[in-house]
Design a protein around this motif. Structure first.
Motif, PDB file in Angstrom:
ATOM      1  N   ALA A 180       0.840  -1.191   0.000  1.00  0.00           N
ATOM      2  CA  ALA A 180       0.000   0.000   0.000  1.00  0.00           C
ATOM      3  C   ALA A 180       0.876   1.243   0.000  1.00  0.00           C
ATOM      4  N   ALA A 181       0.459   2.254  -0.759  1.00  0.00           N
ATOM      5  CA  ALA A 181       1.249   3.481  -0.878  1.00  0.00           C
ATOM      6  C   ALA A 181       1.541   4.128   0.473  1.00  0.00           C
ATOM      7  N   PRO A 182       0.577   4.212   1.423  1.00  0.00           N
ATOM      8  CA  PRO A 182       0.913   4.808   2.726  1.00  0.00           C
ATOM      9  C   PRO A 182       2.033   4.076   3.450  1.00  0.00           C
ATOM     10  N   LEU A 183       2.015   2.738   3.396  1.00  0.00           N
ATOM     11  CA  LEU A 183       3.095   1.980   4.047  1.00  0.00           C
ATOM     12  C   LEU A 183       4.434   2.275   3.394  1.00  0.00           C
TER      13      LEU A 183
ATOM     14  N   TRP B 184      -7.993  -6.239  13.299  1.00  0.00           N
ATOM     15  CA  TRP B 184      -6.620  -6.086  12.809  1.00  0.00           C
ATOM     16  C   TRP B 184      -6.461  -4.854  11.918  1.00  0.00           C
ATOM     17  N   ALA B 185      -7.554  -4.413  11.301  1.00  0.00           N
ATOM     18  CA  ALA B 185      -7.479  -3.252  10.406  1.00  0.00           C
ATOM     19  C   ALA B 185      -7.593  -1.930  11.152  1.00  0.00           C
ATOM     20  N   GLY B 186      -7.743  -1.971  12.468  1.00  0.00           N
ATOM     21  CA  GLY B 186      -7.804  -0.735  13.243  1.00  0.00           C
ATOM     22  C   GLY B 186      -6.425  -0.161  13.461  1.00  0.00           C
ATOM     23  N   MET B 187      -5.886   0.490  12.447  1.00  0.00           N
ATOM     24  CA  MET B 187      -4.511   0.996  12.501  1.00  0.00           C
ATOM     25  C   MET B 187      -4.464   2.439  12.991  1.00  0.00           C
ATOM     26  N   ARG B 188      -3.357   2.783  13.619  1.00  0.00           N
ATOM     27  CA  ARG B 188      -3.141   4.147  14.075  1.00  0.00           C
ATOM     28  C   ARG B 188      -2.351   4.903  13.024  1.00  0.00           C
ATOM     29  N   GLY B 189      -2.436   6.227  13.078  1.00  0.00           N
ATOM     30  CA  GLY B 189      -1.749   6.996  12.050  1.00  0.00           C
ATOM     31  C   GLY B 189      -1.420   8.406  12.485  1.00  0.00           C
TER      32      GLY B 189
ATOM     33  N   ALA C 221       3.506   3.893  13.905  1.00  0.00           N
ATOM     34  CA  ALA C 221       4.294   3.367  12.790  1.00  0.00           C
ATOM     35  C   ALA C 221       4.239   1.842  12.746  1.00  0.00           C
ATOM     36  N   ALA C 222       4.393   1.198  13.911  1.00  0.00           N
ATOM     37  CA  ALA C 222       4.332  -0.263  13.936  1.00  0.00           C
ATOM     38  C   ALA C 222       2.945  -0.763  13.559  1.00  0.00           C
ATOM     39  N   SER C 223       1.922  -0.037  13.973  1.00  0.00           N
ATOM     40  CA  SER C 223       0.560  -0.419  13.602  1.00  0.00           C
ATOM     41  C   SER C 223       0.388  -0.393  12.095  1.00  0.00           C
ATOM     42  N   LEU C 224       0.861   0.668  11.472  1.00  0.00           N
ATOM     43  CA  LEU C 224       0.727   0.768  10.016  1.00  0.00           C
ATOM     44  C   LEU C 224       1.565  -0.287   9.298  1.00  0.00           C
ATOM     45  N   ILE C 225       2.796  -0.472   9.733  1.00  0.00           N
ATOM     46  CA  ILE C 225       3.689  -1.385   9.016  1.00  0.00           C
ATOM     47  C   ILE C 225       3.328  -2.845   9.288  1.00  0.00           C
ATOM     48  N   VAL C 226       3.141  -3.202  10.566  1.00  0.00           N
ATOM     49  CA  VAL C 226       2.876  -4.601  10.912  1.00  0.00           C
ATOM     50  C   VAL C 226       1.452  -4.998  10.532  1.00  0.00           C
ATOM     51  N   GLN C 227       0.466  -4.253  11.043  1.00  0.00           N
ATOM     52  CA  GLN C 227      -0.910  -4.614  10.745  1.00  0.00           C
ATOM     53  C   GLN C 227      -1.248  -4.376   9.274  1.00  0.00           C
TER      54      GLN C 227
ATOM     55  N   SER D  24      -7.460   3.600   4.088  1.00  0.00           N
ATOM     56  CA  SER D  24      -7.251   3.468   2.648  1.00  0.00           C
ATOM     57  C   SER D  24      -6.530   2.172   2.311  1.00  0.00           C
ATOM     58  N   ILE D  25      -5.786   1.632   3.280  1.00  0.00           N
ATOM     59  CA  ILE D  25      -5.104   0.358   3.064  1.00  0.00           C
ATOM     60  C   ILE D  25      -6.115  -0.770   2.921  1.00  0.00           C
ATOM     61  N   VAL D  26      -7.245  -0.641   3.636  1.00  0.00           N
ATOM     62  CA  VAL D  26      -8.238  -1.718   3.653  1.00  0.00           C
ATOM     63  C   VAL D  26      -8.979  -1.813   2.332  1.00  0.00           C
ATOM     64  N   LYS D  27      -9.228  -0.682   1.696  1.00  0.00           N
ATOM     65  CA  LYS D  27     -10.104  -0.656   0.526  1.00  0.00           C
ATOM     66  C   LYS D  27      -9.561  -1.491  -0.630  1.00  0.00           C
TER      67      LYS D  27
END
Length: 592
Positions: free
Chosen positions: A27-30, A410-415, A444-450, A130-133
């Motif tokens: 995903a582009a954000p990651l 699992w898709a509840g990511m922080r940002g 950051a770990a939430s976005l990258i790992v999850q 946006s990662i989920v979509k």
């Protein structure tokens, strides 16, 4: 000049991530977060620190506004109970539980500061969804996650504000409740007024470009007064977006809607990408602050890891029982669907010329007939029954079980909200640098790992995915509906023309001097007649489109079709209308 170079390179990096991300399966954000972190560790890259107000007041309002404008109002209404629970209840529970945990992990910070940090890492991020979509999960999962991320920021920021105040003075539970209620109610009122005013002004502005420029100011017109009054600017921006999105179909022209869509997509790409890139680039400055403190990097990483696990655990313990309640509600709906469908069938057959009496026990005295329903009340009642039946069918067709719940957890990511909120902590709070570092690592770990493992998780648990067959069936039914409307309008127009021709033929057929009828038209007259005939055909087709759009708007309100199929059909009508209006005389276009 250096700032200009940085901005240009940042824009190029955002565009490159948007293009290369899908090709790389990332995903582009990651990708932007990882690139930003890597770049921040290079000695040639200077430390970057962004004022958190730029994110909280300058970036989040337009992002949340844009997301709420495009949010299907029908699905948002259906999922509001789940969205409300996650946006308020889960944030409060997470903040308190994490606050207690942080007081153990960080002795000396106090419960108020611990709850403040808990409120910082509790809300999911609207940008992160946006990662989920792109995974293709059920639209219900996307709606719940988007709705949650639109509203939970307000809860977290109000709790953060109250907790910060509590670090210096005593604050009661009712003070926090009153602050939250005030922040939400005032924000909703301001957002509603701004949304309505936005539609009123923009439907009177003809130029699509100027119209879109006005739309750029709307989230700030809602957020700034709300913040000045002590309310939530983010909730106000969301409310303004929901009002605008619902009214745009009937109040704005197709040209305005098309211009808005393209312009806001560009804004979203730049702001989202910029937020994630900045998150990564701030890494070196945050690490430097922690290295100068007493805890150190290793302690911060351990605390952040425990905090992330706790956030996920609390979310799982809250989400799965909540979905159980949703399934129980769906079962109750299935039990009464037959009765509602029978009532709907009888209402459809009611002759509106004859009033309907529904309950003979409902009169002033038991046993007396109830007052008859008027035509308007009957139409409203019929619409409510249709909506209720459609809602039951929706919940039945796309149930949320443990598989879907696992994805929601699992898709509840922080940002960006987490990082920006952490940087608003007062400078005199104990171990401020460490708290900011913990919040950054959690985000950051939430976005990258999850975010990085979410596609694999979806393949493993196999939740309900996007139902293309159901959408195709809706498309076919919509096509049938649109064709029926086109035939009816064409038949009515033909009947009106035949009646007019008959009336004209019944008049005098000869001139007073005995000549037979009017003279034949010249070549110029026949050309003008052909142009008039062609223009009449265009206007008839525009009339058809107007009635088709009105019918789809009604279906949107009652939930007759999926939002995906309805959105596609409405966009197709807009495209056809724009092409037809380009063939009309200059400036002679219809509004909708």
């Amino acid at each position: 000049m250096e700032l200009l170079v940085v901005v240009v390179l940042g824009l190029l990096g955002i565009a490159a991530a948007a293009v290369l991300g899908p090709r790389l399966g990332v995903a582009a954000p990651l990708l932007l977060v990882i690139v930003g972190i890597g770049a921040s560790l290079l000695p040639i890259v200077p430390d970057i620190e962004i004022d958190p107000e730029w994110i909280l007041a300058g970036v989040l309002p337009p992002l949340l506004y844009s997301a709420s404008v495009s949010m299907p109002a029908m699905e948002f209404r259906r999922e509001f109970s789940a969205i409300g629970g996650l946006s308020v209840g889960l944030v409060i529970v997470s903040s308190v539980v994490l606050g207690l945990l942080f007081t153990v992990l960080l002795p000396g910070i106090g419960l108020a500061a611990g709850i403040a940090l808990g409120a910082i890492v509790s809300p999911t991020d609207a940008v992160a969804t946006s990662i989920v979509k792109r995974i293709g999960v059920s639209p219900r999962i996307v709606t719940v996650l988007e709705g949650e991320s639109l509203l939970n920021d307000a809860t977290a920021l109000v709790l953060l504000r109250s907790a910060i105040v509590a670090t210096a003075a005593s604050v009661s539970f009712w003070d926090i409740v009153g602050d939250f209620v005030f922040a939400v109610i005032v924000a909703l009122a301001i957002g509603y007024v701004v949304g309505k005013a936005n539609l009123w002004v923009r439907e009177r502005v003809v130029d699509p470009t100027a119209n879109t420029v006005i739309s750029f100011t709307v989230p700030f017109l809602a957020a700034v007064p709300s913040e000045a009054l002590g309310a939530s600017g983010l909730v106000a921006a969301v409310m303004a977006g929901l009002v605008t999105g619902r009214g745009a179909l009937t109040r704005l022209s197709p040209q305005h809607r098309a211009s808005d869509t393209q312009a806001w997509r560009t804004v979203e790409l730049i702001l989202e990408g910029g937020v994630f890139l900045v998150m990564g680039l701030e890494m070196s400055a945050i690490v430097a602050d922690v290295q100068g403190g007493r805890a150190g990097i290793a302690s911060g990483l351990v605390i952040a890891g425990v905090a992330l696990l706790a956030v996920i655990a609390v979310r799982a313990l809250y989400v799965l029982p909540t979905l159980g309640l949703q399934r129980r509600r769906a079962r109750r709906g299935i039990a009464v669907r037959g009765q509602l469908a029978d009532m709907q069938h009888r209402l459809e057959k009611v002759d509106e010329q004859h009033p309907l009496r529904l309950d003979r026990r409902a009169g002033p005295h038991r046993g007396e007939p109830a007052p008859a329903l008027s035509k308007d009340r009957l139409a409203v009642f019929r619409r409510r029954i249709r909506r209720k039946v459609a809602d039951i069918d929706y919940f039945t067709a796309e149930p949320l079980g443990w598989r879907e719940g696992t994805v929601i957890v699992w898709a509840g990511m922080r940002g960006a909200v987490t990082l920006a909120a952490a940087q608003t902590l007062p400078s005199d709070i104990p171990d401020r640098s460490l708290l900011v570092f913990v919040a950054f690592v959690v985000a950051a770990a939430s976005l990258i790992v999850q975010g990085g493992t979410l596609p694999m998780l979806v393949r493993w648990v196999r939740p309900a995915l996007f139902d293309r067959a159901a959408v195709d069936a809706d498309r076919e039914q919509i096509d049938d509906l649109l064709r029926d409307i086109a035939r009816r309008v064409a038949a009515d127009a033909a009947a009106a023309e035949a009646s007019a021709a008959a009336s004209e033929a019944a008049g005098p057929s000869a001139s007073p001097d005995g000549s037979a009828g009017a003279p034949r038209p010249s070549g110029d007259d026949s050309g003008d007649a052909a142009k008039a005939h062609a223009e009449h055909g265009l206007r008839l087709r525009l009339q058809v489109i107007g009635e088709q759009r009105a019918a789809l708007s009604t279906q949107r309100d009652v939930g007759g079709f999926s939002s995906t199929a309805l959105t596609e059909a409405l966009q197709a009508l807009d495209a056809v209308q724009i092409s037809l209006e380009l063939r009309l005389p200059s400036g002679d276009v219809s509004k909708t």
